[in-house]
Design an enzyme around this catalytic site. Sequence first.
Site, short mmCIF file in Angstrom:
data_model
loop_
_atom_site.label_atom_id
_atom_site.label_comp_id
_atom_site.label_asym_id
_atom_site.label_seq_id
_atom_site.Cartn_x
_atom_site.Cartn_y
_atom_site.Cartn_z
N MET A 30 38.17 39.53 47.79
CA MET A 30 37.81 38.47 48.74
C MET A 30 39.06 38.03 49.50
O MET A 30 39.10 36.93 50.05
CB MET A 30 37.17 37.30 48.00
CG MET A 30 35.84 37.68 47.35
SD MET A 30 34.71 36.31 47.10
CE MET A 30 35.68 35.26 46.03
N HIS A 37 45.85 42.01 42.90
CA HIS A 37 45.10 42.92 43.79
C HIS A 37 45.92 44.17 44.09
O HIS A 37 45.39 45.28 44.11
CB HIS A 37 44.78 42.24 45.12
CG HIS A 37 43.88 41.05 45.02
ND1 HIS A 37 44.30 39.77 45.28
CD2 HIS A 37 42.56 40.96 44.70
CE1 HIS A 37 43.28 38.94 45.13
NE2 HIS A 37 42.23 39.62 44.76
N GLN A 61 27.95 34.37 46.53
CA GLN A 61 28.38 34.21 45.14
C GLN A 61 28.99 32.84 44.86
O GLN A 61 29.45 32.57 43.76
CB GLN A 61 29.34 35.33 44.73
CG GLN A 61 30.71 35.29 45.37
CD GLN A 61 31.53 36.53 45.02
OE1 GLN A 61 31.31 37.61 45.56
NE2 GLN A 61 32.47 36.39 44.10
N GLY A 147 39.47 43.99 38.38
CA GLY A 147 40.42 43.39 37.44
C GLY A 147 39.71 42.83 36.22
O GLY A 147 38.62 42.25 36.33
N GLN A 148 40.36 42.97 35.08
CA GLN A 148 39.83 42.42 33.82
C GLN A 148 39.76 40.89 33.85
O GLN A 148 39.03 40.28 33.08
CB GLN A 148 40.71 42.88 32.65
CG GLN A 148 40.13 42.50 31.29
CD GLN A 148 41.17 42.54 30.20
OE1 GLN A 148 41.88 43.54 30.07
NE2 GLN A 148 41.28 41.48 29.42
N MET A 184 47.13 35.76 37.37
CA MET A 184 47.19 35.64 38.83
C MET A 184 45.79 35.44 39.39
O MET A 184 44.84 36.09 38.95
CB MET A 184 47.82 36.88 39.43
CG MET A 184 49.29 36.95 39.14
SD MET A 184 50.04 38.33 39.99
CE MET A 184 51.70 38.23 39.31
N SER A 185 45.69 34.55 40.37
CA SER A 185 44.39 34.27 41.00
C SER A 185 44.66 33.66 42.36
O SER A 185 45.61 32.87 42.52
CB SER A 185 43.62 33.28 40.13
OG SER A 185 42.56 32.71 40.87
N SER A 186 43.81 33.99 43.33
CA SER A 186 43.94 33.38 44.66
C SER A 186 43.78 31.87 44.54
O SER A 186 44.34 31.11 45.32
CB SER A 186 42.89 33.93 45.61
OG SER A 186 42.95 35.34 45.63
O1 PAF Z 1 36.27 39.60 42.16
C1 PAF Z 1 36.11 39.36 43.38
O2 PAF Z 1 37.06 39.13 44.13
C2 PAF Z 1 34.70 39.29 43.94
O3 PAF Z 1 33.81 38.76 43.02
C3 PAF Z 1 34.20 40.66 44.47
C4 PAF Z 1 34.08 41.67 43.34
C5 PAF Z 1 35.15 41.17 45.53
C6 PAF Z 1 32.83 40.50 45.10
O4 PAF Z 1 32.85 39.59 46.16
#
Ligand code: PAF
Length: 287
Positions: A30, A37, A61, A147-148, A184-186
């Site tokens: 995303m 990433h 989502q 990613g896990q 790590m996370s956005s």
């Molecule tokens: O993990 C993510 O960044 C999102 O859930 C994905 C798999 C790209 C789907 O929008």
Amino acid sequence: MKVINTIKEMQKLSDTLKAQGKKIACVPTMGYLHQGHLSLITRAKDFAEVVVTTLFVNPTQFGPNEDFERYPRNFERDCQMAESAGCDYLFAPDILEMYPIGFSCNVIIRNVTDKFEGERRPGHFDGVALIVAKLFNAVRPHASIFGQKDFQQTLVIKQMAKDLNFGIDIIIAPTMREPDGLAMSSRNTYLSKQEREDAIILFKALEEAKMAIDGGCRERKVINAIMHKTLRSVPQIKIDYASSALADNLDEPDTFLAGDRIVLLIAAYMGKTRLIDNSLVTIPKGK
Ligand code: PAF
């Protein structure tokens, strides 16, 4: 790196690459890319000659009170980072390309979505399964890397790919962490300085539980209580869940057995920011 915006162009490119005998790996994201990433893009290179990263902030989502509007976005930066990691194509459709007027499909995965994230974020995994199915149909890759960090999501995607016969290898890559252990996370960009310091408690709670398991603890409730106790040492934290389960199906037996592969799962709020983390552990034999 070439940017592609339409499904038609992406499918045509995929067909051309396949006709040339090339393997394609897809890294769905995303955006607002970070080292986690980039490690997926690097990993994708092990499986295919051509790597397609997808960039789409998927509205379906996010729940109504979640952070879709304020989710961090920076297209230029993402392009530079993806390219520097060796991405060949960036598939970046807009919302109407993925969800045209009149769109009415849904993808519902049962069972594995019943608990944890699925329970706390109703509809979230429908949105994930739907967009990933659509991305798979656009990119038509041989393999796709996830990613896990989003552990339950990996189970949902594996189930979806299997049930809908996508014939795509789903590869799970380890969580990338900051030097102090924070996954790590956005969304880490939302954290204040103090929240960022406190946030390492999630990693510490996972480590405490792992140590207890190494020391012979097998009772699920005791393992969960250890994570809760460690998390509560930061009074500002709001625990959503801190649980252990069998990694393959998220079943929760009272006692884990030697050889069981289990997952420790945490979701917690630091201020308004919801963080998740997890750790995989195999119950040792002979303790
Ligand atoms: O993990 C993510 O960044 C999102 O859930 C994905 C798999 C790209 C789907 O929008």
